[in-house]
Design an enzyme around this catalytic site. Sequence first.
Site, PDB file in Angstrom:
ATOM      1  N   PRO A 177       0.838  -1.206   0.000  1.00  0.00           N
ATOM      2  CA  PRO A 177       0.000   0.000   0.000  1.00  0.00           C
ATOM      3  C   PRO A 177       0.875   1.259   0.000  1.00  0.00           C
ATOM      4  O   PRO A 177       1.832   1.338   0.768  1.00  0.00           O
ATOM      5  CB  PRO A 177      -0.783  -0.107   1.317  1.00  0.00           C
ATOM      6  N   GLU A 178       0.561   2.191  -0.882  1.00  0.00           N
ATOM      7  CA  GLU A 178       1.282   3.463  -0.943  1.00  0.00           C
ATOM      8  C   GLU A 178       0.332   4.559  -0.449  1.00  0.00           C
ATOM      9  O   GLU A 178      -0.762   4.262   0.039  1.00  0.00           O
ATOM     10  CB  GLU A 178       1.760   3.728  -2.378  1.00  0.00           C
TER      11      GLU A 178
END
Length: 270
Positions: free
Chosen positions: A2-3
């Site tokens: 996840p960014e």
Amino acid sequence: MPELPEVETTVRELRAPLVGQTITGLRNHWLRHIVTPSLSSFQERVSGRAIQSIDRRGKYLLFSLDGGETLIIHLKMTGHLSVVPADLPIEDHVHTVFTLANGHELRFRDTRKFGRVYLVRNQDQVLGNLGPEPLSTEFTAELLHEMLRRRKRVLKPLLLDQTFIAGIGNIYADEALHQAKIHPLRKSNTLNIDESKSLHAAIQEILLLAISRGGATVDDYRRPDGTKGEMQAALSVYGREDEPCLRCGTPIERILLGGRSTHYCPGCQK
Ligand SMILES: [Zn+2]
């Protein structure tokens, strides 16, 4: 992993079920999730605390608790947070659980177990080395240009460096460089001001588009309710090796850079 857009989506969707709720306890089955303090101290200090707000810094989720401490969670590779009734059978790979006074639980599922949880009075203890927030007003094109000139490093790995800019990971670094028409192997100090401005605009536009689409589900990422994001359908280079560039038709290439996949168009990224 996840960014920024995936973490921001998670933060936004956890606010309704969690803000105002009181934590009654902590169960943990994977001790390495808990960075600080010790598990027993964590359990004692978090119990009875109300969640006042939920925010994000880089890829970290910040839960502000009454009493002044902050619960900080990093999802790392495969972390997923959900709020469910406590009587719902526990899913596989749930290693850390915060119980709530309203009969629900905040469950941290994490297949690869790289996620991390902190409880701190001073957030800088965890966040102190992070670079600027790319969607903040302080992050201007001029600031980015100065930062790039000072570092003299290859662009792609530099964009992944959380002390340089916080929140960008492999997907959005590739997408931003493609949108800005800049080759990922360029040295950061060789960009002229117009290129820096293009990169700055591309970073912000890509991140905002990804947030509006609930993040990208290219492998494990799910929103808190278990549904997929919608950004994966709007990616221009990431995961499109050998497919034609949407701008110039040249097949997208994938190279390994520092052990990470880098996708770019040899036709229009100079
Ligand atoms: Zn192209």
